[in-house]
Scaffold this motif. Structure first.
Motif, PDB file in Angstrom:
ATOM      1  N   ILE A 297     -17.289  38.177 -10.619  1.00  7.35           N
ATOM      2  CA  ILE A 297     -18.702  38.450 -10.878  1.00  7.35           C
ATOM      3  C   ILE A 297     -19.269  39.464  -9.896  1.00  7.35           C
ATOM      4  N   PHE A 298     -18.956  39.316  -8.625  1.00  4.27           N
ATOM      5  CA  PHE A 298     -19.573  40.161  -7.586  1.00  4.27           C
ATOM      6  C   PHE A 298     -18.661  41.285  -7.132  1.00  4.27           C
ATOM      7  N   HIS A 299     -17.687  41.643  -7.951  1.00  2.53           N
ATOM      8  CA  HIS A 299     -16.791  42.750  -7.618  1.00  2.53           C
ATOM      9  C   HIS A 299     -17.578  44.065  -7.667  1.00  2.53           C
ATOM     10  N   ILE A 300     -17.556  44.769  -6.563  1.00  2.00           N
ATOM     11  CA  ILE A 300     -18.283  46.031  -6.473  1.00  2.00           C
ATOM     12  C   ILE A 300     -17.282  47.170  -6.544  1.00  2.00           C
ATOM     13  N   ASN A 301     -17.512  48.115  -7.447  1.00  2.00           N
ATOM     14  CA  ASN A 301     -16.608  49.270  -7.604  1.00  2.00           C
ATOM     15  C   ASN A 301     -16.893  50.318  -6.591  1.00  2.00           C
TER      16      ASN A 301
ATOM     17  N   GLU B 179     -14.466  28.544  -7.949  1.00  2.00           N
ATOM     18  CA  GLU B 179     -15.669  29.269  -7.542  1.00  2.00           C
ATOM     19  C   GLU B 179     -15.307  30.577  -6.860  1.00  2.00           C
ATOM     20  N   SER B 180     -14.262  30.590  -6.060  1.00  2.00           N
ATOM     21  CA  SER B 180     -13.839  31.814  -5.379  1.00  2.00           C
ATOM     22  C   SER B 180     -13.344  32.858  -6.372  1.00  2.00           C
TER      23      SER B 180
END
Length: 78
Positions: free
Chosen positions: A74-78, A67-68
């Motif tokens: 999935i939630f990686h913000i550039n 999950e990590s």
């Protein structure tokens, strides 16, 4: 009520994994391994002898790691 715990002897305060009578190269179950982890190597039967509890904790750790990793992708913000 009868207890089999020996309150005397030199091994009273030594962790169970450092005692000469522990394991003798026998295979540990998942439940024994988690019991040793949670008790700081003091007791190998704290979670009982059921295989289900060992599988539960192993599955929980594997699911948390997966999950990590997925959450990081999935939630990686550039």
């Amino acid at each position: 009520m009868e207890t089999k715990f020996d309150f005397s002897g030199q091994n009273l305060f030594i962790p169970i994994v450092f005692r000469e009578d522990f394991n003798q190269f026998a295979k540990l179950s998942e439940t024994q391994a988690w019991s040793l982890f949670f008790t700081g190597s003091r007791e190998d039967s704290a979670l009982g002898f059921s295989r289900a509890s060992g599988r539960f904790w192993t599955g929980l750790v594997v699911a948390t790691v997966i999950e990590s990793i997925l959450g990081a992708f999935i939630f990686h913000i550039n």
